[in-house]
Design an enzyme around this catalytic site. Structure first.
Site: not given
Ligand code: GUN
Length: 293
Positions: A54, A98, A121
């Site tokens: 990412k 994450q 997200d």
């Protein structure tokens, strides 16, 4: 049957090039760069790889990005405090934590602490609720990447029987919801199957479209698939392979070699859904940036 690959790697590269161009134009006109912050807690090897990918994708696209790496033993309150300070930082457009988190940290509490306007997200309950009722919001990156891939290959979805294998909050549940929505890509009749489903084969065999997100290597076999089906394989499973230097290789949830000849379209692993997830995260971050201007 002559099958075609749904090439996520190439599609994601095209999207990333479009984003990069857009950022160059913004900067050329005196604008600031979109910015993403990722928090990584602990040492999960897969998570480390995902976050590094990412970070690289952000750099390639011309975004500024930062990874906050916290030790495994970080307390929940310390993590929540870090999130709060990023929420308030006007230089940050998107924030991701994450997953998975270490077991002593309540994942839902952490997700709920993220400012929904920075929730690129799409995991926050507000984002998920908006998605569920069809309001504009950040869509979770993997489901969004799957939709984009179907769209860019003009896969017909209207009235199709779609079977989703898996019911996770990150993939199965949202992708089932999105494909049942009105419009394109949607209007599917969706069946969500999971570990307690009786006779998954029976459902899978009826499917025009299978989204496999069950996390079991080679779960989908050729006798479970209808001739001409479209298959999206979300699995990233590590299996032993002594012929590789690393001793392992990554495979999907679909027994590709046997299943592909029955399909009209199928994603490879790697090079299918994975790269699309990253492209979607960049799209969401750019969206967050534009929303804030
Ligand atoms: N873990 C597995 N997939 C994802 C994802 O898309 N985002 C985050 N934050 N964690 C993940």
């Amino acid at each position: 049957m002559e099958y075609k690959l749904l090439d996520g790697k190439a599609t994601a590269a095209a999207i990333r090039a479009e984003i990069k161009q857009e950022v160059e134009d913004i900067v050329a006109n005196g604008g600031r760069r979109p910015s993403l912050t990722a928090i990584l807690v602990g040492n999960n090897p897969a998570s480390k790889t995902y976050v590094a990918n990412k970070e690289k994708a952000c750099a390639d696209a011309g975004f500024t990005s930062k990874v906050i790496r916290l030790p495994e033993e970080t307390g929940e309150e310390e993590l929540l405090e870090t999130i709060r300070s990023i929420n308030e930082d006007p230089a940050v457009d998107g924030l991701i934590v994450q997953l998975p988190l270490p077991r002593h940290i309540d994942e839902q509490k952490v997700i709920a602490a993220i400012d929904p306007s920075k929730d690129v997200d799409g995991f926050h309950p507000i984002s998920q609720g908006k998605m569920l009722i069809g309001q504009d919001t950040f869509l979770p990156a993997t489901p969004m990447g799957i939709l984009t891939l179907l769209e860019r290959y003009n896969i017909e979805t209207k009235g199709k029987n779609c079977v989703v294998l898996g019911r996770s909050n990150i993939v199965g549940r949202p992708v089932a919801n999105l494909l049942s929505r009105k419009g394109y890509p949607g209007d599917c009749t969706v069946t969500m199957c999971h570990s307690r489903t009786k006779d998954i084969e029976r459902f899978a065999k009826e499917a025009d479209i299978i989204i496999a997100a069950i996390g079991i290597p080679f779960f989908v076999k050729e006798d479970m698939v209808k001739e001409g089906a479209v298959i999206v394989d979300v699995g990233i499973n590590s299996i032993e392979d002594s012929s590789r230097k690393s001793g392992y290789r990554l495979v999907g949830d679909v027994d590709f070699d046997k299943v592909a000849p029955k399909c009209s379209y199928i994603t490879p692993v790697p090079g299918g859904v994975g790269p699309m997830t990253i492209a979607s995260l960049l799209q969401n971050t750019l969206k967050a940036y534009k929303n804030r201007k």
